[in-house]
Design an enzyme around this catalytic site. Structure first.
Site, PDB file in Angstrom:
ATOM      1  N   ILE A  34       4.410   2.965   4.339  1.00  0.00           N
ATOM      2  CA  ILE A  34       3.825   4.241   3.911  1.00  0.00           C
ATOM      3  C   ILE A  34       2.381   4.324   4.397  1.00  0.00           C
ATOM      4  CG2 ILE A  34       3.138   5.648   1.913  1.00  0.00           C
ATOM      5  CD1 ILE A  34       5.599   4.530   0.450  1.00  0.00           C
ATOM      6  N   GLY A  35       1.680   3.209   4.303  1.00  0.00           N
ATOM      7  CA  GLY A  35       0.292   3.190   4.779  1.00  0.00           C
ATOM      8  C   GLY A  35       0.205   3.662   6.226  1.00  0.00           C
ATOM      9  N   ARG A 110      11.446  -1.312  -3.535  1.00  0.00           N
ATOM     10  CA  ARG A 110      12.740  -1.844  -3.973  1.00  0.00           C
ATOM     11  C   ARG A 110      13.718  -1.814  -2.821  1.00  0.00           C
ATOM     12  NH1 ARG A 110      16.396   2.583  -7.070  1.00  0.00           N
ATOM     13  NH2 ARG A 110      15.512   4.445  -6.126  1.00  0.00           N
ATOM     14  N   ASN A 149       5.446   1.612  -6.902  1.00  0.00           N
ATOM     15  CA  ASN A 149       6.371   1.693  -8.044  1.00  0.00           C
ATOM     16  C   ASN A 149       6.313   0.479  -8.953  1.00  0.00           C
ATOM     17  OD1 ASN A 149       7.716   4.210  -7.883  1.00  0.00           O
ATOM     18  ND2 ASN A 149       8.745   3.490  -6.013  1.00  0.00           N
ATOM     19  N   ASP A 177       9.289  13.809  -5.699  1.00  0.00           N
ATOM     20  CA  ASP A 177      10.418  14.358  -6.467  1.00  0.00           C
ATOM     21  C   ASP A 177      10.344  15.888  -6.499  1.00  0.00           C
ATOM     22  OD1 ASP A 177      11.168  11.615  -7.472  1.00  0.00           O
ATOM     23  OD2 ASP A 177       9.172  11.816  -8.337  1.00  0.00           O
ATOM     24  N   HIS A 205       8.914   8.712 -12.776  1.00  0.00           N
ATOM     25  CA  HIS A 205       9.389   8.685 -11.382  1.00  0.00           C
ATOM     26  C   HIS A 205      10.499   7.640 -11.321  1.00  0.00           C
ATOM     27  CE1 HIS A 205       9.618   8.699  -7.084  1.00  0.00           C
ATOM     28  NE2 HIS A 205       9.253   7.433  -7.013  1.00  0.00           N
TER      29      HIS A 205
HETATM   30  N1  LIG Z   1       5.924   7.257  -5.963  1.00  0.00           N
HETATM   31  C1  LIG Z   1       6.771   7.517  -4.982  1.00  0.00           C
HETATM   32  O1  LIG Z   1       7.293   8.635  -4.861  1.00  0.00           O
HETATM   33  C2  LIG Z   1       7.132   6.474  -3.966  1.00  0.00           C
HETATM   34  C3  LIG Z   1       6.703   5.177  -4.099  1.00  0.00           C
HETATM   35  N2  LIG Z   1       7.057   4.223  -3.174  1.00  0.00           N
HETATM   36  C4  LIG Z   1       6.534   2.869  -3.397  1.00  0.00           C
HETATM   37  O2  LIG Z   1       5.438   2.629  -2.505  1.00  0.00           O
HETATM   38  C5  LIG Z   1       5.261   1.219  -2.374  1.00  0.00           C
HETATM   39  C6  LIG Z   1       5.009   0.836  -0.925  1.00  0.00           C
HETATM   40  O3  LIG Z   1       6.140   1.116  -0.132  1.00  0.00           O
HETATM   41  P1  LIG Z   1       6.169   0.738   1.439  1.00  0.00           P
HETATM   42  O4  LIG Z   1       4.911   1.124   2.099  1.00  0.00           O
HETATM   43  O5  LIG Z   1       7.448   1.260   1.958  1.00  0.00           O
HETATM   44  O6  LIG Z   1       6.242  -0.852   1.332  1.00  0.00           O
HETATM   45  P2  LIG Z   1       5.840  -1.935   2.460  1.00  0.00           P
HETATM   46  O7  LIG Z   1       6.405  -3.234   2.007  1.00  0.00           O
HETATM   47  O8  LIG Z   1       6.167  -1.430   3.817  1.00  0.00           O
HETATM   48  O9  LIG Z   1       4.264  -1.966   2.351  1.00  0.00           O
HETATM   49  C7  LIG Z   1       3.620  -2.420   1.202  1.00  0.00           C
HETATM   50  C8  LIG Z   1       2.340  -3.075   1.660  1.00  0.00           C
HETATM   51  O10 LIG Z   1       1.592  -3.385   0.494  1.00  0.00           O
HETATM   52  C9  LIG Z   1       0.904  -4.591   0.748  1.00  0.00           C
HETATM   53  N3  LIG Z   1       0.466  -5.158  -0.520  1.00  0.00           N
HETATM   54  C10 LIG Z   1       1.183  -5.887  -1.413  1.00  0.00           C
HETATM   55  N4  LIG Z   1       0.394  -6.253  -2.437  1.00  0.00           N
HETATM   56  C11 LIG Z   1      -0.824  -5.726  -2.206  1.00  0.00           C
HETATM   57  C12 LIG Z   1      -2.056  -5.767  -2.906  1.00  0.00           C
HETATM   58  N5  LIG Z   1      -2.199  -6.444  -4.048  1.00  0.00           N
HETATM   59  N6  LIG Z   1      -3.114  -5.124  -2.365  1.00  0.00           N
HETATM   60  C13 LIG Z   1      -3.014  -4.458  -1.204  1.00  0.00           C
HETATM   61  N7  LIG Z   1      -1.870  -4.406  -0.494  1.00  0.00           N
HETATM   62  C14 LIG Z   1      -0.788  -5.027  -0.992  1.00  0.00           C
HETATM   63  C15 LIG Z   1       1.931  -5.441   1.509  1.00  0.00           C
HETATM   64  O11 LIG Z   1       1.309  -6.494   2.219  1.00  0.00           O
HETATM   65  C16 LIG Z   1       2.546  -4.397   2.414  1.00  0.00           C
HETATM   66  O12 LIG Z   1       1.903  -4.318   3.666  1.00  0.00           O
HETATM   67  C17 LIG Z   1       6.497   0.587  -3.009  1.00  0.00           C
HETATM   68  O13 LIG Z   1       6.190   0.154  -4.327  1.00  0.00           O
HETATM   69  C18 LIG Z   1       7.478   1.737  -3.054  1.00  0.00           C
HETATM   70  O14 LIG Z   1       8.459   1.549  -4.042  1.00  0.00           O
HETATM   71  C19 LIG Z   1       7.825   4.527  -2.101  1.00  0.00           C
HETATM   72  C20 LIG Z   1       8.275   5.810  -1.913  1.00  0.00           C
HETATM   73  C21 LIG Z   1       7.984   6.871  -2.841  1.00  0.00           C
HETATM   74  O1  LIG Z   2      13.203   4.944  -4.602  1.00  0.00           O
HETATM   75  C1  LIG Z   2      12.352   4.127  -4.224  1.00  0.00           C
HETATM   76  O2  LIG Z   2      12.379   2.922  -4.482  1.00  0.00           O
HETATM   77  C2  LIG Z   2      11.200   4.667  -3.450  1.00  0.00           C
HETATM   78  C3  LIG Z   2      10.777   5.868  -4.179  1.00  0.00           C
HETATM   79  O3  LIG Z   2      10.092   5.790  -5.179  1.00  0.00           O
HETATM   80  C4  LIG Z   2      11.373   7.140  -3.797  1.00  0.00           C
HETATM   81  O4  LIG Z   2      11.921   7.275  -2.691  1.00  0.00           O
HETATM   82  O5  LIG Z   2      11.320   8.055  -4.605  1.00  0.00           O
END
Ligand SMILES: NC(=O)C1=CN([C@@H]2O[C@H](COP(=O)(O)OP(=O)(O)OC[C@H]3O[C@@H](n4cnc5c(N)ncnc54)[C@H](O)[C@@H]3O)[C@@H](O)[C@H]2O)C=CC1
Ligand SMILES: O=C([O-])CC(=O)C(=O)O
Length: 349
Positions: A34-35, A110, A149, A177, A205
């Site tokens: 996401i970053g 997840r 999350n 959402d 969420h």
């Molecule tokens: N609220 C929402 O609607 C959504 C939330 N998410 C959540 O976003 C989060 C990230 O997802 P992705 O980018 O796909 O995961 P990813 O695994 O690709 O990236 C996560 C990054 O966070 C870093 N990280 C872990 N602990 C850290 C810390 N203490 N400080 C700084 N960086 C740290 C990791 O090294 C990794 O590079 C997940 O928890 C995912 O479930 C994802 C989609 C929608």
């Molecule tokens: O479902 C997940 O784990 C990631 C997320 O939060 C979303 O896509 O809404």
């Protein structure tokens, strides 16, 4: 470790006059998926408009710093007019010093077969120290969006560790959402997404969220008169609530670009306001709609003078009340679980 990849020359060849200090935007987990989808759009002006200069800080854990440094190099190669500098660090104190906007993404996503609450303990431990660092270093106007999350409860943890920052500066992302619900409804009614107004995602969420169309209009007509209840209960609500799982099943990993897009929508609307229409965001409850005060719950919100305000006094039918109550009960369980884990140590002032 902290590196400065600050290379865009101050006001060198840009067309836009530079009139103010750059806004400091920190993205955590910036080496992750996401970053990567987020920071280029921020630097291009999608977050704060095309005349607001930005300094980006990318926070990662040590294992993620290389990826974030690579991202910083690519940011440099884009020669964005607005980007006044990039800092890469694994130190939260550096990352949040003077921060105006913090987008907390960094945490584990997840995988198939997991619910977001399965991440409670592992990810919850990240947000206390980050809240503490924001409390210590954040700018007076700091605003925090939690994406990682389980987003609502992580926002609760972060806010609880930042007693000097007003709690309304913390919010959790349910905009994805909301956008999903608008997209599904627009498709079903065969109207443009811009024709849909007044839709709300309530609650957590998670799969218990409640996308509510009872106050929504499509092209000025009440949506409740355009859709049947069976479609709402059996198709629309579960499709929106389970969309995260659907994406994981189909693409093999959780939503990325749509999540980054929603984060931008959320912060842009928060900072710039949205006139008379409303959107959905996880904000600290003030007790409205029988949601216990202090929980981070998704509500209908408007941004007024740069502050999220819960849309007041909507009449809720019995169906809506029971769906909201079920999702709020899950938020209470999550809060109690993180409290039992010692992740909610501070009472807010
Ligand atoms: N609220 C929402 O609607 C959504 C939330 N998410 C959540 O976003 C989060 C990230 O997802 P992705 O980018 O796909 O995961 P990813 O695994 O690709 O990236 C996560 C990054 O966070 C870093 N990280 C872990 N602990 C850290 C810390 N203490 N400080 C700084 N960086 C740290 C990791 O090294 C990794 O590079 C997940 O928890 C995912 O479930 C994802 C989609 C929608
Ligand atoms: O479902 C997940 O784990 C990631 C997320 O939060 C979303 O896509 O809404």
């Amino acid at each position: 470790m902290t590196t400065d990849a600050s290379t865009v020359p101050e006001a060198a060849t840009v067309n836009v006059p530079v009139t103010r200090q750059p806004v400091r935007v920190t993205v955590t987990g910036a080496g992750g998926q996401i970053g990567y989808a987020l920071v280029f759009r921020i630097a291009a002006g999608a977050l704060l408009g095309t005349t607001t200069p930005i300094h980006l800080t990318l926070l990662e854990i040590p294992e993620g710093v290389k990826a974030a440094e690579g991202t910083a190099l690519e940011l440099e190669d884009c020669a964005f007019d607005l980007l006044r500098g990039v800092t890469v660090t694994d130190d939260p104190a550096v990352a949040f010093e003077g921060v105006n906007i913090a987008v907390l993404v960094g945490s584990r996503p997840r995988g198939p077969g997991m619910e977001r609450a399965d991440l409670l303990e592992a990810n919850g431990r990240i947000f206390g120290p980050q809240g503490t660092a924001i409390n210590a270093g954040g700018a007076d106007d700091v605003r925090v969006l939690v994406v990682g999350n389980p987003a609502n409860t992580n926002a609760l943890i972060a806010a609880a560790h930042a007693p000097d920052v007003p709690s309304d500066r913390f919010s959790a992302m349910t905009r994805l959402d909301h956008n999903r619900a608008v997209g599904q409804l627009a498709n079903h009614l065969d109207v443009s997404v811009g024709a849909i107004h007044g839709l709300t995602v309530w609650g957590n969420h998670s799969a218990s969220q409640y996308p509510d169309v009872f106050h929504a209009t499509a092209g000025g007509r009440a949506v409740r008169e355009l859709v049947d209840e069976r479609w709402l209960a059996e198709t629309f609500i579960p499709r929106v609530a389970q969309r995260g799982s659907e994406i994981i099943a189909v693409r093999g990993g959780s939503s990325v670009a749509s999540a980054a897009n929603a984060a931008i929508d959320h912060v842009r609307d928060w900072v710039t306001g949205r006139g008379v229409d409303w959107t959905s965001a996880g904000v600290v409850s003030d007790g409205s709609y029988d949601v216990p005060a202090g929980l981070v719950c998704s509500f209908p919100v408007r941004s007024v003078d740069g502050q999220w305000r819960i849309v007041p006094a909507l009449q809720l039918n019995e169906f809506s009340r029971s769906r909201i109550a079920a999702s709020v009960a899950e938020l209470v369980e999550e809060r109690d679980a993180v409290r039992a884990l010692g992740l909610l140590p501070l009472a807010r002032r």
